[in-house]
Design an enzyme around this catalytic site. Structure first.
Site, PDB file in Angstrom:
ATOM      1  N   ASP A 125       1.798   9.357  13.903  1.00 34.17           N
ATOM      2  CA  ASP A 125       2.821   8.065  13.733  1.00 34.17           C
ATOM      3  C   ASP A 125       4.024   8.229  13.472  1.00 34.17           C
ATOM      4  OD1 ASP A 125       2.480   9.061  11.055  1.00 34.17           O
ATOM      5  OD2 ASP A 125       2.188   7.115  10.509  1.00 34.17           O
ATOM      6  N   GLU A 150      -8.386   9.444   4.917  1.00 35.45           N
ATOM      7  CA  GLU A 150      -8.639   7.860   5.028  1.00 35.45           C
ATOM      8  C   GLU A 150      -8.888   7.740   6.364  1.00 35.45           C
ATOM      9  OE1 GLU A 150      -5.987   5.274   2.267  1.00 35.45           O
ATOM     10  OE2 GLU A 150      -4.403   6.541   3.300  1.00 35.45           O
ATOM     11  N   GLU A 151      -9.867   6.478   6.677  1.00 33.76           N
ATOM     12  CA  GLU A 151     -10.137   6.253   7.732  1.00 33.76           C
ATOM     13  C   GLU A 151      -8.958   5.638   8.875  1.00 33.76           C
ATOM     14  OE1 GLU A 151      -9.433   3.000   8.711  1.00 33.76           O
ATOM     15  OE2 GLU A 151      -8.493   2.443   6.738  1.00 33.76           O
ATOM     16  N   ASP A 191       5.895   7.953  10.784  1.00 32.94           N
ATOM     17  CA  ASP A 191       6.552   9.049   9.742  1.00 32.94           C
ATOM     18  C   ASP A 191       5.920  10.250   9.647  1.00 32.94           C
ATOM     19  OD1 ASP A 191       4.469   7.693   8.835  1.00 32.94           O
ATOM     20  OD2 ASP A 191       5.080   7.897   6.788  1.00 32.94           O
ATOM     21  N   THR A 230      -7.501   2.205  -1.266  1.00 35.74           N
ATOM     22  CA  THR A 230      -6.667   2.424  -0.101  1.00 35.74           C
ATOM     23  C   THR A 230      -5.430   2.958  -0.465  1.00 35.74           C
ATOM     24  OG1 THR A 230      -8.075   1.204   1.457  1.00 35.74           O
ATOM     25  CG2 THR A 230      -6.059   1.615   1.999  1.00 35.74           C
ATOM     26  N   SER A 265       6.414   3.618   8.519  1.00 36.52           N
ATOM     27  CA  SER A 265       5.096   4.282   9.253  1.00 36.52           C
ATOM     28  C   SER A 265       4.894   3.931  10.451  1.00 36.52           C
ATOM     29  CB  SER A 265       4.020   4.077   8.133  1.00 36.52           C
ATOM     30  OG  SER A 265       3.020   4.862   8.671  1.00 36.52           O
ATOM     31  N   HIS A 266       3.460   3.064  10.782  1.00 36.74           N
ATOM     32  CA  HIS A 266       3.293   3.067  12.048  1.00 36.74           C
ATOM     33  C   HIS A 266       3.530   1.483  12.615  1.00 36.74           C
ATOM     34  CE1 HIS A 266       0.499   1.276   8.549  1.00 36.74           C
ATOM     35  NE2 HIS A 266       0.323   0.485   9.609  1.00 36.74           N
ATOM     36  N   ASP A 292       2.572  11.151   9.032  1.00 38.78           N
ATOM     37  CA  ASP A 292       1.563  11.438   8.204  1.00 38.78           C
ATOM     38  C   ASP A 292       0.249  11.358   8.800  1.00 38.78           C
ATOM     39  OD1 ASP A 292       1.855   8.959   7.902  1.00 38.78           O
ATOM     40  OD2 ASP A 292       2.173   8.708   6.012  1.00 38.78           O
ATOM     41  N   ARG A 293       0.093  10.588   9.722  1.00 37.80           N
ATOM     42  CA  ARG A 293      -1.268  10.120  10.331  1.00 37.80           C
ATOM     43  C   ARG A 293      -1.475  11.404  11.817  1.00 37.80           C
ATOM     44  NH1 ARG A 293      -2.114   4.053  10.529  1.00 37.80           N
ATOM     45  NH2 ARG A 293      -1.475   3.514   8.218  1.00 37.80           N
ATOM     46  N   LYS A 336       9.915   4.114   0.319  1.00 37.78           N
ATOM     47  CA  LYS A 336       9.075   4.708  -0.734  1.00 37.78           C
ATOM     48  C   LYS A 336       9.690   5.485  -1.549  1.00 37.78           C
ATOM     49  CE  LYS A 336       6.517   6.765   3.349  1.00 37.78           C
ATOM     50  NZ  LYS A 336       5.069   7.100   3.826  1.00 37.78           N
ATOM     51  N   LYS A 359      -0.393  12.506   3.238  1.00 38.72           N
ATOM     52  CA  LYS A 359      -1.261  13.137   4.266  1.00 38.72           C
ATOM     53  C   LYS A 359      -0.209  13.464   5.300  1.00 38.72           C
ATOM     54  CE  LYS A 359      -1.428   8.046   5.958  1.00 38.72           C
ATOM     55  NZ  LYS A 359      -0.752   7.196   4.759  1.00 38.72           N
ATOM     56  N   THR A 406       0.794  -1.105   0.099  1.00 40.29           N
ATOM     57  CA  THR A 406      -0.024  -0.053  -0.172  1.00 40.29           C
ATOM     58  C   THR A 406       1.094   1.329  -0.071  1.00 40.29           C
ATOM     59  OG1 THR A 406      -1.572  -1.025   1.325  1.00 40.29           O
ATOM     60  CG2 THR A 406      -1.996   1.149   1.138  1.00 40.29           C
ATOM     61  N   ARG A 410       7.770  -2.815   2.568  1.00 41.65           N
ATOM     62  CA  ARG A 410       8.029  -3.163   4.092  1.00 41.65           C
ATOM     63  C   ARG A 410       8.443  -4.607   4.286  1.00 41.65           C
ATOM     64  NH1 ARG A 410       3.410   0.734   6.777  1.00 41.65           N
ATOM     65  NH2 ARG A 410       3.588   2.508   5.250  1.00 41.65           N
TER      66      ARG A 410
HETATM   67  C1  VG1 Z   1      -2.765   1.231   5.748  1.00 36.32           C
HETATM   68  C2  VG1 Z   1      -4.057   2.159   5.763  1.00 36.32           C
HETATM   69  C3  VG1 Z   1      -4.103   2.871   4.833  1.00 36.32           C
HETATM   70  C4  VG1 Z   1      -2.838   3.696   4.689  1.00 36.32           C
HETATM   71  C5  VG1 Z   1      -1.618   2.886   4.555  1.00 36.32           C
HETATM   72  C6  VG1 Z   1      -0.059   3.575   4.666  1.00 36.32           C
HETATM   73  O1  VG1 Z   1      -2.845   0.459   4.570  1.00 36.32           O
HETATM   74  O2  VG1 Z   1      -5.079   1.237   5.961  1.00 36.32           O
HETATM   75  O3  VG1 Z   1      -5.125   3.644   4.534  1.00 36.32           O
HETATM   76  O4  VG1 Z   1      -2.673   4.675   3.474  1.00 36.32           O
HETATM   77  O5  VG1 Z   1      -1.512   2.100   5.792  1.00 36.32           O
HETATM   78  O6  VG1 Z   1      -0.365   4.461   5.965  1.00 36.32           O
HETATM   79  P1  VG1 Z   1      -3.318  -1.149   4.559  1.00 36.32           P
HETATM   80  O7  VG1 Z   1      -3.043  -1.764   3.294  1.00 36.32           O
HETATM   81  O8  VG1 Z   1      -2.384  -2.046   5.689  1.00 36.32           O
HETATM   82  O9  VG1 Z   1      -4.638  -1.260   5.285  1.00 36.32           O
HETATM   83  V1  VG1 Z   1       1.229   5.036   6.494  1.00 36.32           V
HETATM   84  O10 VG1 Z   1       0.846   6.093   7.595  1.00 36.32           O
HETATM   85  O11 VG1 Z   1       1.919   3.648   6.499  1.00 36.32           O
HETATM   86  O12 VG1 Z   1       2.243   5.770   5.294  1.00 36.32           O
HETATM   87 CO    CO Z   2       2.606   6.944   8.183  1.00 35.57          CO
END
Ligand code: VG1
Ligand code: CO
Length: 542
Positions: free
Chosen positions: A276, A362-363, A278, A343, A111-112, A280-281, A124, A375, A16, A20
């Site tokens: 989070d 996004e949710e 990086d 997504t 990210s998270h 962005d959240r 990325k 984001k 996504t 990773r």
């Molecule tokens: C998750 C979230 C998605 C988001 C992605 C990257 O992906 O659901 O909405 O864009 O993480 O976010 P997935 O495929 O695990 O549902 V981040 O903060 O990693 O850049």
């Molecule tokens: Co992130």
């Protein structure tokens, strides 16, 4: 310059949001190098062009930066701008790419996902618009990674990335830049900082920002405490650590539990927020009150005119398919379009670039606008502060006021983590196979109106993305979405998104669990979740 022989790895398909893997995988000889060379090989012409480079500071960030610098030099880039200490939040990287008109950028982050030697690492590529590489590029990079047989790297000593300055690496210039300055400047232009100072620096208002030992700490200290005058101590866990203090840098009610406790305890601040790994959240909290990311997006849309960055109004909005329909109700009231994308932030890029939308979200705690192509966690927090500065109401009053005008989309995401990948895949395959037979069946008093596998046709370039999640839409507007996470590194995560709408005229006082109980029961039954996974309930609800 050396050309190193290599053989392809078969697992370098970006998910996504980038590639990773476990740190140990990335540290295998040639693993990172193969992927970086695959990126470089897929860029049109990068001779003498500029690249932006930085990461969220997680374990292996610094080592990866040195490798990438030497590879960029050997591949003919003219200049790389790297954040001091190797730090750049994802939105700040997007900002730098746009500001200096770079060819693109490499962001090192998972990210998270948890960090540290046993945690995850990620990489990325962002394109020249500052946004995540579109699918056609990630597919090309993956294809290249399957046939790569060599990479180029410069034999050189490491560059000092801990001080602002310029260095030569072969013929390439390396500029170590302040990772905060340009980003903070952009925020000052988007928002009315004088008005924010009057709130945040007034001594009457208290906020707590939890940087979760991740990348936003230095940005938050600078923006909230130094520029807006919040008392020091407003930003907690503000020093980035390579392992995020052993926690998941994921701003939700479970992983940001310290912040939640502070916001629900005696003497709670007026406003709480977290970000989070990086940056962005964002998660937004009031006293004893959680704002769902989908509601937050809708409320930002409804209050867009309060900030200078949106003084011309919104052109349109976009939400990812699993995100609740709340923002769509605001868009309808404003008479602007609301796009529904798969997504992942990469799908918003064309909509933003072509001027179709100004705001998207996004949710999964992601919100952003056309000021960047990522984001942006701190941006969303600054937006909420702008709303609070204007309305002088509590967070709870603002959200309840919104529901009483637009109605309420009760919403939750149920994650079933650490599933066997085969089990998770077959659950989805089974749903897909039976989708056509579900229409007309009733669950908990609701009839299914439509069931399909979400497909997106990009309105700008016509690119088609299939299999983006199983949608079960009920006649009364309730929904269940099933999809598999594209960011997990080892086992699979099944995400089940539950939603139900109640009109404005109905009192909005149910708990989310209560409101969604029958929809969750339907999801368990339709997905055969118990039978297939052995689980009775989700392992994480957000
Ligand atoms: C998750 C979230 C998605 C988001 C992605 C990257 O992906 O659901 O909405 O864009 O993480 O976010 P997935 O495929 O695990 O549902 V981040 O903060 O990693 O850049
Ligand atoms: Co992130």
């Amino acid at each position: 310059m050396r050309v190193i022989d290599t053989v392809p790895f078969d697992d370098q398909r970006p998910g996504t949001s980038g590639l990773r893997k476990k740190v140990a995988r990335f540290r295998q000889p040639h693993y990172l190098e193969n992927f970086v060379q695959s990126i470089f090989d897929c860029l049109d012409s990068h001779d003498s062009k500029m690249l932006v480079l930085g990461g969220d500071g997680r374990f292996y960030n610094r080592e990866a930066i040195q490798i990438i610098l030497k590879m960029a030099a050997a591949n003919g880039f003219g200049e790389v701008r790297v954040g001091r200490n190797g730090i750049l939040s994802t939105p700040a990287a997007s900002c730098e790419i746009r500001k200096c008109r770079a060819l693109g950028g490499i962001i090192l982050s998972a990210s998270h996902n948890a960090g540290g030697p046993d945690g995850d690492f990620g990489i990325k590529y962002n394109a020249e618009n500052g946004g995540p590489a579109p699918e056609r590029l990630t597919k090309k990079i993956y294809a290249r990674s399957r046939e790569i047989d060599g990479y180029r790297i410069l034999d050189a000593t490491d560059v000092d990335i801990d001080r602002i300055g310029e260095h030569r690496l072969g013929a390439m210039l390396v500029k170590v830049i302040d990772p905060i300055e340009n980003y903070a400047g952009l925020m000052e232009r988007f928002f009315d900082f004088d008005r924010l100072v009057a709130l945040v620096g007034s001594g009457q208002f208290r906020m707590r920002f939890d940087a979760m030992h991740a990348v936003t700490g230095p940005y938050a200290h600078e923006i909230f405490e130094r520029r807006l005058g919040a008392p020091s101590g407003t930003v907690v866990n503000g020093t980035p650590l390579t392992d995020f203090g052993g926690h998941h840098p994921d701003p939700n009610l479970v992983y940001a539990s310290d912040l939640v406790a502070a916001m629900n305890g005696p003497g709670a601040p007026d406003f709480g927020a977290a970000s989070d790994g990086d940056g962005d959240r964002n998660m937004v909290l009031g006293r004893n009150f959680f704002v769902t990311p989908s509601d937050s997006l809708a409320i930002i849309a409804a209050n867009a005119r309060l900030v200078p960055g949106f003084s011309a109004g919104l052109k349109g909005v976009a939400r990812s398919m699993p995100t609740s329909g709340a923002v769509g109700r605001v868009a309808a009231a404003l008479g602007i379009p609301c796009y529904e994308t798969p997504t992942g932030w990469k799908f918003f890029g064309n909509l933003l670039d072509s001027g179709r939308v100004s705001l998207c979200g996004e949710e999964s705690f992601g919100t952003g606008a056309d000021h960047l192509r990522e984001k942006d966690g701190l941006w969303a927090v600054l937006f909420w502060l702008s709303i609070l500065a204007e309305k002088r109401q509590s967070v709870a009053e603002i959200v309840q006021g919104h529901w009483s005008q637009y109605g309420r989309n009760y919403y939750a995401r149920h994650d079933y983590e650490d599933l066997d990948a085969g089990v998770a895949q077959s659950l989805l395959d089974h749903l897909r196979a039976g989708a056509a037979t579900l229409k007309g069946r009733r669950f908990g008093g609701r009839e299914i109106a439509l069931c399909d596998d979400f497909m997106y046709v990009d309105p700008v370039d016509g690119e088609v993305s299939r299999k983006q999640g199983l949608r079960i839409l009920f006649e009364d507007g309730a929904r269940i979405i099933f999809r598999l996470s594209g960011t997990s590194t080892e086992k699979a995560t099944l995400r089940v998104y539950l939603e139900r709408y109640e009109r404005a005229s109905v009192p909005q006082n149910m708990s989310t669990d209560e409101a969604l109980a029958s929809i969750n029961a339907a999801a368990l039954e339709i997905g055969e979740i118990r039978e297939r996974t052995g689980r009775n309930a989700a392992s994480l609800v957000t």
